[in-house]
Design a protein around this motif. Structure first.
Motif, PDB file in Angstrom:
ATOM      1  N   LYS A 137     -19.936  22.611 -46.428  1.00 12.66           N
ATOM      2  CA  LYS A 137     -21.953  22.472 -46.338  1.00 12.66           C
ATOM      3  C   LYS A 137     -23.236  23.542 -46.396  1.00 12.66           C
ATOM      4  O   LYS A 137     -22.638  24.445 -46.607  1.00 12.66           O
ATOM      5  N   LYS A 138     -24.712  22.810 -47.392  1.00  9.35           N
ATOM      6  CA  LYS A 138     -25.093  23.391 -46.745  1.00  9.35           C
ATOM      7  C   LYS A 138     -26.409  23.275 -46.136  1.00  9.35           C
ATOM      8  O   LYS A 138     -26.731  22.320 -46.104  1.00  9.35           O
ATOM      9  N   GLY A 139     -26.208  23.746 -45.170  1.00 16.52           N
ATOM     10  CA  GLY A 139     -26.807  23.928 -43.925  1.00 16.52           C
ATOM     11  C   GLY A 139     -26.016  22.539 -42.651  1.00 16.52           C
ATOM     12  O   GLY A 139     -24.952  23.597 -42.784  1.00 16.52           O
ATOM     13  N   THR A 177     -19.673  23.598 -51.870  1.00 16.17           N
ATOM     14  CA  THR A 177     -20.796  25.010 -50.747  1.00 16.17           C
ATOM     15  C   THR A 177     -20.595  25.776 -49.605  1.00 16.17           C
ATOM     16  O   THR A 177     -20.138  24.358 -48.470  1.00 16.17           O
ATOM     17  N   THR A 178     -20.184  26.691 -48.944  1.00 15.19           N
ATOM     18  CA  THR A 178     -19.964  27.276 -47.466  1.00 15.19           C
ATOM     19  C   THR A 178     -20.959  27.641 -47.423  1.00 15.19           C
ATOM     20  O   THR A 178     -22.254  29.195 -47.955  1.00 15.19           O
ATOM     21  N   THR A 179     -21.389  27.191 -45.782  1.00 12.60           N
ATOM     22  CA  THR A 179     -22.997  27.645 -45.549  1.00 12.60           C
ATOM     23  C   THR A 179     -22.909  28.829 -44.316  1.00 12.60           C
ATOM     24  O   THR A 179     -21.584  28.772 -43.212  1.00 12.60           O
ATOM     25  N   THR A 213     -21.848  37.058 -50.530  1.00 14.61           N
ATOM     26  CA  THR A 213     -21.861  36.128 -52.198  1.00 14.61           C
ATOM     27  C   THR A 213     -19.746  36.100 -53.091  1.00 14.61           C
ATOM     28  O   THR A 213     -19.489  35.427 -52.779  1.00 14.61           O
ATOM     29  N   LYS A 214     -20.070  37.164 -53.637  1.00 10.69           N
ATOM     30  CA  LYS A 214     -18.971  38.077 -54.104  1.00 10.69           C
ATOM     31  C   LYS A 214     -18.119  37.509 -53.395  1.00 10.69           C
ATOM     32  O   LYS A 214     -16.709  37.424 -53.826  1.00 10.69           O
ATOM     33  N   THR A 215     -17.732  37.694 -52.344  1.00  8.46           N
ATOM     34  CA  THR A 215     -16.450  38.074 -51.229  1.00  8.46           C
ATOM     35  C   THR A 215     -16.079  36.827 -50.861  1.00  8.46           C
ATOM     36  O   THR A 215     -14.608  36.380 -50.475  1.00  8.46           O
ATOM     37  N   LEU A 216     -17.106  36.155 -51.328  1.00  4.60           N
ATOM     38  CA  LEU A 216     -16.442  34.591 -50.550  1.00  4.60           C
ATOM     39  C   LEU A 216     -16.131  33.910 -51.705  1.00  4.60           C
ATOM     40  O   LEU A 216     -15.252  32.571 -51.555  1.00  4.60           O
ATOM     41  N   THR A 217     -16.734  33.773 -52.694  1.00  7.85           N
ATOM     42  CA  THR A 217     -16.745  33.098 -54.164  1.00  7.85           C
ATOM     43  C   THR A 217     -15.252  33.914 -54.955  1.00  7.85           C
ATOM     44  O   THR A 217     -14.725  32.469 -55.701  1.00  7.85           O
ATOM     45  N   GLN A 252     -17.982  28.170 -54.260  1.00 10.46           N
ATOM     46  CA  GLN A 252     -18.939  28.396 -55.289  1.00 10.46           C
ATOM     47  C   GLN A 252     -20.299  28.527 -55.313  1.00 10.46           C
ATOM     48  O   GLN A 252     -20.569  29.074 -56.091  1.00 10.46           O
ATOM     49  N   LYS A 253     -20.233  28.540 -53.793  1.00 12.60           N
ATOM     50  CA  LYS A 253     -22.395  28.139 -53.775  1.00 12.60           C
ATOM     51  C   LYS A 253     -21.592  28.721 -52.261  1.00 12.60           C
ATOM     52  O   LYS A 253     -20.693  28.113 -51.678  1.00 12.60           O
TER      53      LYS A 253
END
Length: 210
Positions: free
Chosen positions: A143-145, A152-154, A177-181, A187-188
């Protein structure tokens, strides 16, 4: 697979005589040899399935009690505010993304603090949760928003993220960002404040949602 029940049943009965005894003995010997061939050198139970994950780890490592993940902290006096450094944790279940973000909020251990690690997210999150069940954040995969977007993760925080300025925001963004990717299906990362605005976007245009 997980949740699947394996049941072993006796196929037939036989009378207790010499032929039957020999058959039973041969069967037991075969089972013993097979169990020796299938023994896991790491000590895992033979036939135990690997854990399946909604969020796939790039290089999944089974650890005692769960799955090994990395948490990316900032470091005191680091000249680059966007450079983060990994420490190891073990997620107890398949919710590795949620667990990892929670670990950022908890922050480094005493030993890690002594080594110079710091979580800007831990230092900045404050106040009570505005979300159901008093969670710290809502995490939406692909999800983007509110819009579907593969990869994509929001993350929408349910508590206030206090900020001293651009440097604070940059550190929080880098840690999250670094922890989740580290997970191959992410990816985002879009990071939203408790008010639903893009973290660190001073333009007021919410560019992370565009």
């Amino acid at each position: 697979m997980e949740g699947e029940e394996f049941v072993y049943r006796a196929g037939a009965s036989c009378r207790w005589n010499g032929v039957c005894f020999a058959s039973v003995l041969a069967m037991l010997l075969s089972l013993f040899l097979l169990s020796g061939c299938n023994a896991d050198p790491a000590g895992a139970t033979a036939g135990t399935p690997l854990l399946t994950q909604t969020v796939q780890v790039t290089s999944p490592t089974q650890a005692a009690g769960g799955i090994s993940v990395k948490i990316y902290f900032s470091k005191i006096n680091s000249p680059d505010l966007t450079t983060v450094f990994p420490v190891n944790r073990v997620s107890p279940d398949n919710g590795v993304a949620t667990f990892s973000l929670q670990q950022l909020i908890i922050g480094p251990t005493s030993a890690e603090k002594n080594a110079g690690y710091v979580s800007q997210l831990h230092e900045s999150i404050t106040g009570n949760s505005t979300c159901t069940n008093h969670v710290d954040f809502l995490l939406s995969l692909n999800k983007k928003g509110t819009i579907d977007q593969q990869g994509t993760t929001t993350v929408k925080f349910c508590r206030v993220l206090s900020s001293a300025g651009i440097g604070t925001d940059a550190r929080m963004q880098a840690e999250i960002t670094k922890t989740l990717t580290q997970f191959s299906t992410i990816q985002k990362v879009v990071i939203l404040t408790v008010d639903g605005h893009c973290l660190g976007d001073e333009s007021g245009l919410d560019r992370c949602l565009q």
